[in-house]
Structures are given as structure tokens and as C-alpha cells.
Design a protein around this motif. Structure first.
Motif, PDB file in Angstrom:
ATOM      1  N   PHE A  19       0.833  -1.115   0.129  1.00  0.00           N
ATOM      2  CA  PHE A  19      -0.056  -0.110  -0.023  1.00  0.00           C
ATOM      3  C   PHE A  19       1.046   1.238   0.092  1.00  0.00           C
ATOM      4  O   PHE A  19       0.518   2.398  -0.719  1.00  0.00           O
ATOM      5  CB  PHE A  19      -0.873  -0.029   1.374  1.00  0.00           C
ATOM      6  CG  PHE A  19      -1.933  -0.770   1.006  1.00  0.00           C
ATOM      7  CD1 PHE A  19      -3.068  -0.956   0.021  1.00  0.00           C
ATOM      8  CD2 PHE A  19      -2.374  -1.897   1.931  1.00  0.00           C
ATOM      9  CE1 PHE A  19      -3.953  -1.682  -0.129  1.00  0.00           C
ATOM     10  CE2 PHE A  19      -3.540  -2.739   1.873  1.00  0.00           C
ATOM     11  CZ  PHE A  19      -4.225  -2.777   0.903  1.00  0.00           C
ATOM     12  N   SER A  22       1.864   1.821  -3.558  1.00  0.00           N
ATOM     13  CA  SER A  22       1.025   2.504  -4.401  1.00  0.00           C
ATOM     14  C   SER A  22       0.458   3.721  -4.106  1.00  0.00           C
ATOM     15  O   SER A  22      -0.406   4.403  -4.631  1.00  0.00           O
ATOM     16  CB  SER A  22      -0.351   1.323  -4.213  1.00  0.00           C
ATOM     17  OG  SER A  22      -1.083   1.773  -3.112  1.00  0.00           O
ATOM     18  N   SER A  24      -1.036   4.728  -1.094  1.00  0.00           N
ATOM     19  CA  SER A  24      -2.220   4.768  -0.233  1.00  0.00           C
ATOM     20  C   SER A  24      -1.831   4.614   1.145  1.00  0.00           C
ATOM     21  O   SER A  24      -0.953   3.980   1.611  1.00  0.00           O
ATOM     22  CB  SER A  24      -3.084   3.495  -0.671  1.00  0.00           C
ATOM     23  OG  SER A  24      -3.518   3.308  -1.879  1.00  0.00           O
ATOM     24  N   PRO A  82     -10.811   6.643   1.945  1.00  0.00           N
ATOM     25  CA  PRO A  82      -9.412   7.210   2.027  1.00  0.00           C
ATOM     26  C   PRO A  82      -9.303   8.336   3.016  1.00  0.00           C
ATOM     27  O   PRO A  82     -10.449   8.993   3.385  1.00  0.00           O
ATOM     28  CB  PRO A  82      -9.312   7.888   0.633  1.00  0.00           C
ATOM     29  CG  PRO A  82     -10.965   8.096   0.117  1.00  0.00           C
ATOM     30  CD  PRO A  82     -11.762   6.980   0.945  1.00  0.00           C
ATOM     31  N   GLN A  86      -6.100  12.384  -0.257  1.00  0.00           N
ATOM     32  CA  GLN A  86      -7.120  11.671  -1.302  1.00  0.00           C
ATOM     33  C   GLN A  86      -8.480  12.021  -1.063  1.00  0.00           C
ATOM     34  O   GLN A  86      -9.161  12.219  -2.039  1.00  0.00           O
ATOM     35  CB  GLN A  86      -6.887  10.080  -1.202  1.00  0.00           C
ATOM     36  CG  GLN A  86      -5.676   9.383  -1.621  1.00  0.00           C
ATOM     37  CD  GLN A  86      -5.438   7.953  -1.550  1.00  0.00           C
ATOM     38  OE1 GLN A  86      -6.192   7.347  -0.745  1.00  0.00           O
ATOM     39  NE2 GLN A  86      -4.827   7.521  -2.674  1.00  0.00           N
ATOM     40  N   ALA A  93      -8.213   5.595  -6.065  1.00  0.00           N
ATOM     41  CA  ALA A  93      -6.948   4.780  -5.636  1.00  0.00           C
ATOM     42  C   ALA A  93      -6.594   4.389  -6.825  1.00  0.00           C
ATOM     43  O   ALA A  93      -7.092   4.064  -7.937  1.00  0.00           O
ATOM     44  CB  ALA A  93      -7.728   3.612  -4.838  1.00  0.00           C
ATOM     45  N   HIS A  97      -3.091  -0.347  -6.052  1.00  0.00           N
ATOM     46  CA  HIS A  97      -3.996  -0.198  -4.775  1.00  0.00           C
ATOM     47  C   HIS A  97      -5.059  -1.519  -4.717  1.00  0.00           C
ATOM     48  O   HIS A  97      -5.188  -2.270  -4.246  1.00  0.00           O
ATOM     49  CB  HIS A  97      -4.795   1.044  -4.620  1.00  0.00           C
ATOM     50  CG  HIS A  97      -5.427   0.916  -3.332  1.00  0.00           C
ATOM     51  ND1 HIS A  97      -5.015   1.206  -1.963  1.00  0.00           N
ATOM     52  CD2 HIS A  97      -6.913   0.556  -3.076  1.00  0.00           C
ATOM     53  CE1 HIS A  97      -5.896   0.994  -1.050  1.00  0.00           C
ATOM     54  NE2 HIS A  97      -7.116   0.741  -1.753  1.00  0.00           N
TER      55      HIS A  97
END
Length: 134
Positions: A19, A22, A24, A82, A86, A93, A97
Motif C-alpha cells: 500500500f 501504491s 495509499s 481514503p 485523497q 485509488a 492499490h
């Protein structure tokens, strides 16, 4: 119990790293909570193994409970809210993700297999006690 704990920490560490790569920001405690769902299924698989033994019906229960664990982690992580930037700017995403979520969901089935006891080991443990008691 220590094997399950090490397995959980490795799974959560891998998920957090994925994550992070990515972009996130999924909190570690949310990953722990979602990865912990498989232990309910694993307990039910052990109960089915005790009740059914080597019956082919056990594998049907295993497939069902493994799929339940996979579906739970996929469903809850896909609907994760999120945080921060975000949410403020409405940034969706990334595809990575979503692929990480799918990878975690697919990984639940082999992880459940590792958490269930093998019938071969149980047969070896039972055999000597049967021979000595006769």
C-alpha cells in the motif's frame, strides 16, 4: 500460536509495504483487523477437520471458508475510506492499490491451508497410542 502470529505479521508487513508503494495511506491497524478475519474461518476449518476427518466433504468446507476469508478482506478493503489528501481532493485509488487488495484476497486461501492441521500428522500421533493401549 507463534506460527500464526509470525504469519500475520509477515502478511501485514507485506500489505503495508504494498500500500505504501501504491501511494495509499492505509493504517496498520486496519490491515491487522482485515487480515485477522481468516482466523475465524481457520477455526471453523479445524472444527470441520475434527468432525469429518479425511472425508472429501472437508475439502468442500475448506473451499467455502477459504472463499469467505478472501471475500471478507476484499470487500472491506475495497470499501475503505481514503484519508487525508485523497479524500480532500477526490483522488481515486490507483490500479496498484486494487491489485494489492486482490492479491491479499487470493493469498487468504493458501494462508488458511497453512493454518489448518494436516491429517497425516494427526494419524502419526494417533497410531502409537492405539498400539500401546492394545
Amino acid at each position: 500460536a507463534s506460527f500464526a502470529m509470525v504469519l500475520l505479521f509477515l502478511e501485514v508487513g507485506g500489505a503495508k509495504m504494498g500500500f505504501y508503494l501504491s501511494g495509499s495511506s492505509v493504517p496498520v491497524m486496519d490491515i491487522f483487523a482485515n487480515c485477522g478475519y481468516k482466523y475465524v474461518s481457520a477455526c471453523l476449518m479445524v472444527l470441520a477437520r475434527i468432525l469429518l476427518g479425511k472425508s472429501p466433504l472437508y475439502y468442500a468446507f475448506f473451499a467455502y471458508f477459504g472463499a469467505c476469508a478472501a471475500w471478507a478482506i476484499r470487500r472491506f478493503l475495497l470499501h475503505f475510506e481514503p484519508q487525508g489528501v485523497q479524500q480532500q481532493y477526490g483522488v481515486p485509488a490507483s490500479n496498484l492499490h486494487n491489485h494489492i487488495i486482490m492479491g491479499l484476497a487470493i493469498a487468504q486461501i493458501p494462508l488458511c491451508w497453512l493454518l489448518t492441521p494436516s491429517a497425516v500428522g494427526a494419524a502419526v500421533l494417533v497410531a502409537p497410542s492405539v498400539m500401546t493401549s492394545a
